[in-house]
Design an enzyme around this catalytic site. Structure first.
Site, PDB file in Angstrom:
ATOM      1  N   PHE A 137     -13.752 -56.538  37.844  1.00 47.01           N
ATOM      2  CA  PHE A 137     -15.040 -56.351  38.523  1.00 47.01           C
ATOM      3  C   PHE A 137     -15.922 -55.495  37.624  1.00 47.01           C
ATOM      4  O   PHE A 137     -15.546 -54.382  37.252  1.00 47.01           O
ATOM      5  CB  PHE A 137     -14.877 -55.677  39.889  1.00 47.01           C
ATOM      6  CG  PHE A 137     -16.187 -55.621  40.632  1.00 47.01           C
ATOM      7  CD1 PHE A 137     -16.612 -56.699  41.394  1.00 47.01           C
ATOM      8  CD2 PHE A 137     -17.019 -54.510  40.530  1.00 47.01           C
ATOM      9  CE1 PHE A 137     -17.849 -56.677  42.047  1.00 47.01           C
ATOM     10  CE2 PHE A 137     -18.252 -54.476  41.182  1.00 47.01           C
ATOM     11  CZ  PHE A 137     -18.661 -55.563  41.954  1.00 47.01           C
ATOM     12  N   ASP A 222     -14.340 -50.634  30.684  1.00 48.20           N
ATOM     13  CA  ASP A 222     -15.159 -50.320  31.854  1.00 48.20           C
ATOM     14  C   ASP A 222     -14.399 -49.251  32.639  1.00 48.20           C
ATOM     15  O   ASP A 222     -13.423 -49.531  33.332  1.00 48.20           O
ATOM     16  CB  ASP A 222     -15.358 -51.594  32.690  1.00 48.20           C
ATOM     17  CG  ASP A 222     -16.127 -51.326  33.990  1.00 48.20           C
ATOM     18  OD1 ASP A 222     -16.256 -50.155  34.381  1.00 48.20           O
ATOM     19  OD2 ASP A 222     -16.566 -52.306  34.611  1.00 48.20           O
ATOM     20  N   LYS A 251     -20.239 -44.064  38.816  1.00 50.88           N
ATOM     21  CA  LYS A 251     -19.625 -43.533  40.036  1.00 50.88           C
ATOM     22  C   LYS A 251     -19.463 -42.011  40.058  1.00 50.88           C
ATOM     23  O   LYS A 251     -20.373 -41.316  40.470  1.00 50.88           O
ATOM     24  CB  LYS A 251     -18.278 -44.232  40.233  1.00 50.88           C
ATOM     25  CG  LYS A 251     -18.465 -45.693  40.682  1.00 50.88           C
ATOM     26  CD  LYS A 251     -17.187 -46.274  41.183  1.00 50.88           C
ATOM     27  CE  LYS A 251     -17.280 -47.728  41.581  1.00 50.88           C
ATOM     28  NZ  LYS A 251     -17.744 -47.942  42.939  1.00 50.88           N
TER      29      LYS A 251
HETATM   30  C1  PLP Z   1     -15.033 -51.118  37.394  1.00 50.90           C
HETATM   31  C2  PLP Z   1     -16.411 -51.248  37.944  1.00 50.90           C
HETATM   32  N1  PLP Z   1     -17.401 -51.592  37.118  1.00 50.90           N
HETATM   33  C3  PLP Z   1     -18.667 -51.703  37.547  1.00 50.90           C
HETATM   34  C4  PLP Z   1     -18.988 -51.487  38.861  1.00 50.90           C
HETATM   35  C5  PLP Z   1     -20.408 -51.629  39.344  1.00 50.90           C
HETATM   36  O1  PLP Z   1     -20.924 -50.371  39.569  1.00 50.90           O
HETATM   37  P1  PLP Z   1     -22.291 -50.199  40.421  1.00 50.90           P
HETATM   38  O2  PLP Z   1     -22.012 -50.626  41.810  1.00 50.90           O
HETATM   39  O3  PLP Z   1     -22.611 -48.741  40.277  1.00 50.90           O
HETATM   40  O4  PLP Z   1     -23.306 -51.067  39.753  1.00 50.90           O
HETATM   41  C6  PLP Z   1     -17.977 -51.134  39.770  1.00 50.90           C
HETATM   42  C7  PLP Z   1     -18.284 -50.917  41.206  1.00 50.90           C
HETATM   43  O5  PLP Z   1     -17.452 -50.912  42.048  1.00 50.90           O
HETATM   44  C8  PLP Z   1     -16.667 -51.012  39.291  1.00 50.90           C
HETATM   45  O6  PLP Z   1     -15.660 -50.675  40.115  1.00 50.90           O
END
Ligand code: PLP
Length: 395
Positions: A137, A222, A251
């Site tokens: 994700f 990520d 986050k």
């Molecule tokens: C691993 C990861 N990358 C990217 C994102 C996307 O982040 P945002 O919701 O702040 O755009 C998330 C959100 O849950 C995530 O868990």
């Protein structure tokens, strides 16, 4: 007073809690309170945002102090909190430079853009493909949605962005099979969050590093969910002992205020010149001041080893529950304080039972319970959560 027809005003995009969704009005430490005064122990933690709990005094104070001084200025100028935050991130992670934005998806967009531009700047004009993992994700923008290796998120948004391929998470051979003359980068979450809490194996991570080195590809981690102390290490990459060329954070970084960051090596960072990428709000001084306070807390002596200890304690408790409900609990997994419990039955019902009894937990895909408590959660709170969960499972 809150309106009773919230669905009339708020777009219906979130799978909110089944039954009565609480209106949360206040938070302190590990607890949040609804508009009727009911207290909840919060093991959702803003989905890995509230790493220091709610309204941590150091974060509140840093934001308040900065609010009185300067709230926003264009990125045409420098501000002290932004530079100090970048310095601290760089000094503590082995990256050379940071780019600030406002969310995880934006941080990943920046990573995708710089990886493509880097390949082109090296003369590899046809190298634009990025290999990501199944069950990953990476966000909800068109590029990060395409990078996300789960079909359910793609449906309805086609045509997707060209230039993404998918390998099977923890299967190095399948990544090798996807790599070709058009590949510029590999992007993975070292610990997958939304995909169901899956931890990469050492062999997989080290194999990807080797693959990237041998084929001149960039390795992108990520760390939006698993970074910043969540695994008991500042970065999940530290747990594996591997340095990525690019990594992303969001986050937890802002202590509840919105911020994202893309960090990379000098070699990669020099790809971007003025005008190549930008964000109006990225690196906002108030948010950066709060983020610096968060980082200072996480970097305090013994903080990370305590996360590891508490993570082990929670995991032991979850394993004990698996022993008690072997037919219902299929698996317990994760690292540090990002833990998952996979059920054979209805996870949403357990989530609801727990909420009624005063514990907030998150359920993914209808059957995986995810635990993301504040990193400074204490043993008593963990015991309370486990006791409520036991009842919730029993019900
Ligand atoms: C691993 C990861 N990358 C990217 C994102 C996307 O982040 P945002 O919701 O702040 O755009 C998330 C959100 O849950 C995530 O868990």
């Amino acid at each position: 007073m809150v309106p009773e027809d919230e669905g009339k005003y708020i777009m219906n995009t979130y799978g909110r809690q089944v039954g009565k969704t609480p209106y949360l009005v206040r938070g302190s430490g590990t607890r949040v309170y609804d508009d009727e005064g009911k207290e909840y122990l919060d093991f959702v933690g803003g989905l890995a945002v509230n790493a220091l709990g709610h309204c941590h005094p150091a974060v509140v104070q840093a934001a308040k102090d900065q609010l009185d001084k300067l709230i926003h200025t264009s990125n045409l100028y420098y501000t002290e909190p932004q530079v100090e935050l970048a310095r601290s991130l760089v000094d503590n992670t082995g990256a050379a430079k940071a780019f600030f934005c406002n969310s995880g998806a934006e941080a990943n967009e920046a990573a995708i853009k710089i990886a493509r531009k880097y390949a082109k700047a090296k003369g590899n004009v046809e190298r634009y493909e990025i290999i990501t993992a199944t069950d990953s994700f990476h966000g909800r923008t068109m590029a990060t949605l395409t990078a996300t290796g789960q079909e359910k998120f793609h449906k309805g948004y086609e045509p997707l962005l060209p230039g993404f391929r998918y390998g099977v998470f923890n299967d190095l051979e399948s990544f090798l099979a996807q790599a070709g003359e058009n590949t510029c980068a590999v992007m993975i979450e070292p610990v997958q969050g939304e995909g169901g809490v899956h931890v990469a194996t050492q062999d997989f991570i080290h194999g990807l590093r080797r693959l990237c080195d041998e084929q001149g590809l960039l390795l992108i981690f990520d760390e939006v969910q698993c970074g910043l102390g969540r695994t008991g290490n500042l970065l999940a990459a530290d747990y594996f002992g591997v340095q990525a060329d690019i990594f992303t954070l969001a986050k937890a970084l802002g202590g509840g205020l919105p911020i994202g960051a893309m960090l990379c090596t000098e070699n990669v960072a020099s790809t971007f010149s003025p005008g190549d990428h930008a964000s109006t709000f990225g690196g906002n001084p108030v948010v950066c001041a709060a983020a610096l306070a968060v980082l200072n807390e996480i970097l305090k002596k013994d903080f990370l080893s305590e996360v590891e200890r508490r993570g082990n304690y929670l995991r032991e408790g979850l394993l004990a529950l698996q022993g008690r409900f072997p037919g219902l609990v299929k698996d317990v997994r994760g690292l540090g304080l990002i833990l998952g419990m996979e059920l054979t039955g209805d996870g949403l019902a357990v989530q609801r039972n727990c909420a009624e009894a005063g514990l907030l937990i998150n359920c993914i895909a209808g059957r995986i319970l995810r635990f993301l408590p504040p990193l400074n959660v204490n043993q008593t709170d963990i015991d309370t959560a486990l006791a409520i969960l036991e009842e919730g499972l029993e019900k």
